[in-house]
Design an enzyme around this catalytic site. Structure first.
Site, PDB file in Angstrom:
ATOM      1  N   ARG A  25       0.817  -1.225   0.000  1.00 52.93           N
ATOM      2  CA  ARG A  25       0.000   0.000   0.000  1.00 52.93           C
ATOM      3  C   ARG A  25       0.849   1.273   0.000  1.00 52.93           C
ATOM      4  O   ARG A  25       0.415   2.305   0.504  1.00 52.93           O
ATOM      5  CB  ARG A  25      -0.953   0.041   1.207  1.00 52.93           C
ATOM      6  CG  ARG A  25      -2.104  -0.955   1.098  1.00 52.93           C
ATOM      7  CD  ARG A  25      -3.403  -0.346   1.627  1.00 52.93           C
ATOM      8  NE  ARG A  25      -4.468  -1.325   1.520  1.00 52.93           N
ATOM      9  CZ  ARG A  25      -5.138  -1.822   2.554  1.00 52.93           C
ATOM     10  NH1 ARG A  25      -4.864  -1.428   3.778  1.00 52.93           N
ATOM     11  NH2 ARG A  25      -6.091  -2.697   2.361  1.00 52.93           N
ATOM     12  N   ARG A  29      -2.673   6.464   1.086  1.00 48.06           N
ATOM     13  CA  ARG A  29      -3.339   7.436   1.944  1.00 48.06           C
ATOM     14  C   ARG A  29      -2.454   8.188   2.929  1.00 48.06           C
ATOM     15  O   ARG A  29      -2.881   9.148   3.523  1.00 48.06           O
ATOM     16  CB  ARG A  29      -4.424   6.716   2.756  1.00 48.06           C
ATOM     17  CG  ARG A  29      -5.369   5.923   1.914  1.00 48.06           C
ATOM     18  CD  ARG A  29      -6.212   4.968   2.724  1.00 48.06           C
ATOM     19  NE  ARG A  29      -5.417   3.859   3.253  1.00 48.06           N
ATOM     20  CZ  ARG A  29      -5.940   2.873   3.979  1.00 48.06           C
ATOM     21  NH1 ARG A  29      -7.225   2.874   4.269  1.00 48.06           N
ATOM     22  NH2 ARG A  29      -5.180   1.913   4.431  1.00 48.06           N
ATOM     23  N   ARG A  38      -7.126  12.477  -3.992  1.00 47.93           N
ATOM     24  CA  ARG A  38      -8.299  11.844  -3.377  1.00 47.93           C
ATOM     25  C   ARG A  38      -9.440  12.844  -3.171  1.00 47.93           C
ATOM     26  O   ARG A  38     -10.616  12.486  -3.259  1.00 47.93           O
ATOM     27  CB  ARG A  38      -7.876  11.253  -2.027  1.00 47.93           C
ATOM     28  CG  ARG A  38      -8.956  10.451  -1.358  1.00 47.93           C
ATOM     29  CD  ARG A  38      -8.517  10.015   0.019  1.00 47.93           C
ATOM     30  NE  ARG A  38      -9.566   9.222   0.654  1.00 47.93           N
ATOM     31  CZ  ARG A  38      -9.446   8.601   1.813  1.00 47.93           C
ATOM     32  NH1 ARG A  38      -8.300   8.686   2.461  1.00 47.93           N
ATOM     33  NH2 ARG A  38     -10.424   7.920   2.322  1.00 47.93           N
ATOM     34  N   ASP A  74      -7.071  -1.999  -7.153  1.00 48.63           N
ATOM     35  CA  ASP A  74      -7.759  -2.621  -6.020  1.00 48.63           C
ATOM     36  C   ASP A  74      -8.100  -4.063  -6.389  1.00 48.63           C
ATOM     37  O   ASP A  74      -8.336  -4.368  -7.558  1.00 48.63           O
ATOM     38  CB  ASP A  74      -9.049  -1.861  -5.676  1.00 48.63           C
ATOM     39  CG  ASP A  74      -9.592  -2.284  -4.318  1.00 48.63           C
ATOM     40  OD1 ASP A  74      -9.062  -1.820  -3.292  1.00 48.63           O
ATOM     41  OD2 ASP A  74     -10.534  -3.104  -4.268  1.00 48.63           O
ATOM     42  N   TYR A 151     -15.622 -11.156  -0.041  1.00 48.75           N
ATOM     43  CA  TYR A 151     -16.373  -9.923  -0.308  1.00 48.75           C
ATOM     44  C   TYR A 151     -17.627 -10.196  -1.134  1.00 48.75           C
ATOM     45  O   TYR A 151     -18.679  -9.611  -0.886  1.00 48.75           O
ATOM     46  CB  TYR A 151     -15.480  -8.910  -1.018  1.00 48.75           C
ATOM     47  CG  TYR A 151     -14.408  -8.334  -0.130  1.00 48.75           C
ATOM     48  CD1 TYR A 151     -14.726  -7.383   0.849  1.00 48.75           C
ATOM     49  CD2 TYR A 151     -13.085  -8.744  -0.246  1.00 48.75           C
ATOM     50  CE1 TYR A 151     -13.737  -6.854   1.674  1.00 48.75           C
ATOM     51  CE2 TYR A 151     -12.099  -8.222   0.575  1.00 48.75           C
ATOM     52  CZ  TYR A 151     -12.429  -7.281   1.537  1.00 48.75           C
ATOM     53  OH  TYR A 151     -11.459  -6.762   2.359  1.00 48.75           O
TER      54      TYR A 151
END
Length: 339
Positions: A25, A29, A38, A74, A151
């Protein structure tokens, strides 16, 4: 030819002066330049716009100079391509409004044409390769079939994935059919990624540790093995199973080039369980990046000493957290370069 091939050499088990380093990652973020993007674009717009995805991929490389880049994307672009709707809700995470919970639900799930459905990923790879200018390798990735199933059946993130496990244990035929469709799609997707320019691929089995060792073999590992078998002659394959230390012995005999290890498994145990003959990647606790930078450097040096500099890729034991100070991430990378 890639100029900094340290990562590729470590995956081959060659002798190196220091181990390579990158962070799961790393494109994301915790970086202020990512947060600017973002604020302007929603999650799947960032994934589906090649210009944005490639820019986000190279942001941490410009700042820290890791030994490998990982494409910003993703794992849930796969179910999207398979005709399963996926939304990313702010402050909630992934949400699948029409989960797969029966054989009937499986009728609408397709194995897609990758270029028709995921062509934007291939464009992002080509743009990223141009930006990297053969300086370092590019990693492409996918979720494991089991993790994607979690998921698709649960419909959202979960602490237990009880509905996903319930499908496997009450309707195993439906579960295996879904797992095979995900596997076939993933193989085609990763092959296309390699063709488009990815030098290495990684499979993330984020929820593998939810299963018992016996159930792991049935519902996760056999499908990961299919992916390794299909890809290993085309590019190095890294498998990262979070919480899956119990399967490391079998994983080490799979034909994968490297295995990711999380922070709950010591270097000594990981080397013992894998027989010392495969490259390992990991396993710094991501929350430990909240420690002072000088402590991070000491702990990283200790970690390298424990794993050994060869057959080793320095990384975190899971993805970097969004609240990590930029200078602490830098301390992690610099510690390896100074080793």
């Amino acid at each position: 030819m890639i100029r900094n091939d340290l990562f590729l050499r470590a995956l081959k088990g060659e002798d190196v002066n220091r181990p390579p380093v990158w962070m799961m990652r790393q494109a994301g973020r915790y970086l202020p330049e990512f947060m600017e993007i973002r604020e302007k674009y929603d999650f799947f717009t960032r994934c589906q716009t090649p210009e944005l995805a490639s820019e986000i991929t190279v942001q941490p490389i410009r700042r820290f100079g890791m030994d490998a880049a990982i494409l910003f994307s993703d794992i849930l672009v796969i179910p999207q391509a398979m005709n399963i709707e996926v939304q990313m809700k702010p402050n909630f995470g992934p949400y699948l409004p029409n989960p797969i919970r029966s054989v009937k639900d499986l009728e609408r799930v397709v194995v897609p044409n990758i270029n028709d459905t995921l062509g934007y990923v291939m464009e992002a790879i080509k743009m990223t390769k141009e930006k990297l200018e053969d300086e370092i390798p590019l990693i492409g990735f996918a979720g494991s079939p089991w993790t994607i199933l979690c998921y698709c059946v649960q419909g959202q993130g979960s602490k237990s994935f009880d509905l996903a496990k319930g499908l496997c244990f009450t309707q195993p035929q439906a579960a295996h059919e879904l797992l095979q469709k995900i596997t076939d799609t993933t193989i085609a997707y990763l092959k296309e990624k390699i063709k488009s320019g990815c030098d290495v691929v990684q499979i993330f089995d984020s929820w593998g540790g939810m299963l018992s060792p016996v159930d792991y073999q049935e519902f996760s590992w056999q499908y990961i093995q299919q992916i390794i078998d299909a890809l290993k002659d085309e590019a190095p394959v890294i498998v990262f199973g979070k919480g899956c230390w119990f399967a490391l012995k079998e994983m080490a005999q799979s034909g994968a080039s490297a295995l990711g290890v999380d922070w709950t498994c010591s270097a000594q145990n990981a080397r013992y369980l894998t027989g010392g003959q495969i490259t390992l990647q990991g396993n710094f606790d991501p929350a430990r990046l909240l420690s002072p930078p000088e402590d991070i450097k000491k702990m990283v040096h200790q970690m390298v000493n424990e794993f050994g500099k060869n057959r080793y890729v320095v990384n975190l034991g899971h993805g970097i957290l969004p609240n990590i100070p930029v200078e602490n991430a830098r301390a992690f990378i610099d510690a390896v370069k100074e080793y």
